[in-house]
Scaffold this active site. Sequence first.
Site, short mmCIF file in Angstrom:
data_model
loop_
_atom_site.label_atom_id
_atom_site.label_comp_id
_atom_site.label_asym_id
_atom_site.label_seq_id
_atom_site.Cartn_x
_atom_site.Cartn_y
_atom_site.Cartn_z
N ASP A 90 0.86 -1.18 0.00
CA ASP A 90 0.00 0.00 0.00
C ASP A 90 0.89 1.23 0.00
O ASP A 90 1.55 1.53 1.00
CB ASP A 90 -0.89 0.02 1.24
CG ASP A 90 -1.97 -1.05 1.25
OD1 ASP A 90 -1.85 -2.01 0.46
OD2 ASP A 90 -2.91 -0.94 2.05
N LYS A 152 -7.05 3.53 -2.54
CA LYS A 152 -7.31 3.46 -1.09
C LYS A 152 -7.47 4.87 -0.53
O LYS A 152 -6.75 5.78 -0.94
CB LYS A 152 -6.14 2.72 -0.42
CG LYS A 152 -6.18 2.66 1.10
CD LYS A 152 -4.97 1.89 1.64
CE LYS A 152 -4.86 2.00 3.15
NZ LYS A 152 -3.67 1.27 3.68
N LYS A 181 -10.21 0.38 -1.51
CA LYS A 181 -10.01 0.07 -0.09
C LYS A 181 -10.39 1.26 0.77
O LYS A 181 -9.89 2.37 0.57
CB LYS A 181 -8.55 -0.33 0.16
CG LYS A 181 -8.24 -0.65 1.63
CD LYS A 181 -6.83 -1.18 1.79
CE LYS A 181 -6.44 -1.34 3.26
NZ LYS A 181 -5.08 -1.90 3.43
#
Length: 221
Positions: A90, A152, A181
Site C-alpha cells: 500500500d 485506497k 479500499k
Amino acid sequence: MELARYIDHTALKAETTKDQITTLCAEALEYKFASVCVNPTWVKYAAEQLKSDDDVKVCTVIGFPLGANTPEVKAFETKDAIANGADEVDMVINIAALKDADYDLVERDIRAVVEAANGTLVKVIFETCMLTKEEIKKAAELSVKAGADFVKTSTGFSTGGATVEDIRLMRETVGPDIGVKASGGVRDFEGAKAMIDAGATRIGASAGIAIVTGGRSDSDY
C-alpha cells in the site's frame, strides 16, 4: 457476505511490538482475514507467522505515511518488502505533487512502485481528507493509468479517514475492475457494510475483530 475476507487486519503504529504482531497474525489466521497490514520492519516476521495459510496475505506500506519520498526510494522499499515476504503493498501518493497539479510526477511515482512490484498487488493511498473531489478523481484516474490494482482512501494518520461519499466517487472513477479500499475510522459492522455497499472491496482496520463479531472499536484506524 463473508466480511472477514474484506479485511486487512492492521497494526501500523510506531510503537507496535513483536508480541502485538504475533497476536495480530494469530487473529488473522483465526478469523481468516484477507491480510495483515504491518510496517516494513515486521514483514518477514509476519510472513513466518502466516506461512501455514496461503489465504492470509502479508500487506505492508510504502512511502508511509506522508508519501513524500522520491519514486526511486518508494521503488526500493517495494522491492525490499517483497523480498522479505510481502504479498501486497500500500503506497502513499505524492500528495503535494497532486495538489500542485504535477500529474506527471504523480503518475511516475505510482508507476515506479507498480514496476518494482512486478505483479505483486499494489494499492494507492490518496489521503482523501486532504483532497478536493476533483483531486480524488484525478488521483484515481492516474492510479488506473499507472497500472495499480487498488485505490485506497487514507493512511489513518491524518485528519480524517474513509467516507461513503469518497468511496462512491473512487468506485465511479476507477470502474468495476480496480479494487477500492476504505481505511481510517471503520470501527464496526455497520460502518464496514456501508463502505462495501458504496463500492469498497477491501477494508483496512485495526478493528477487524469488532467488525466481524458485531462489536465496536474506538480505534482511529
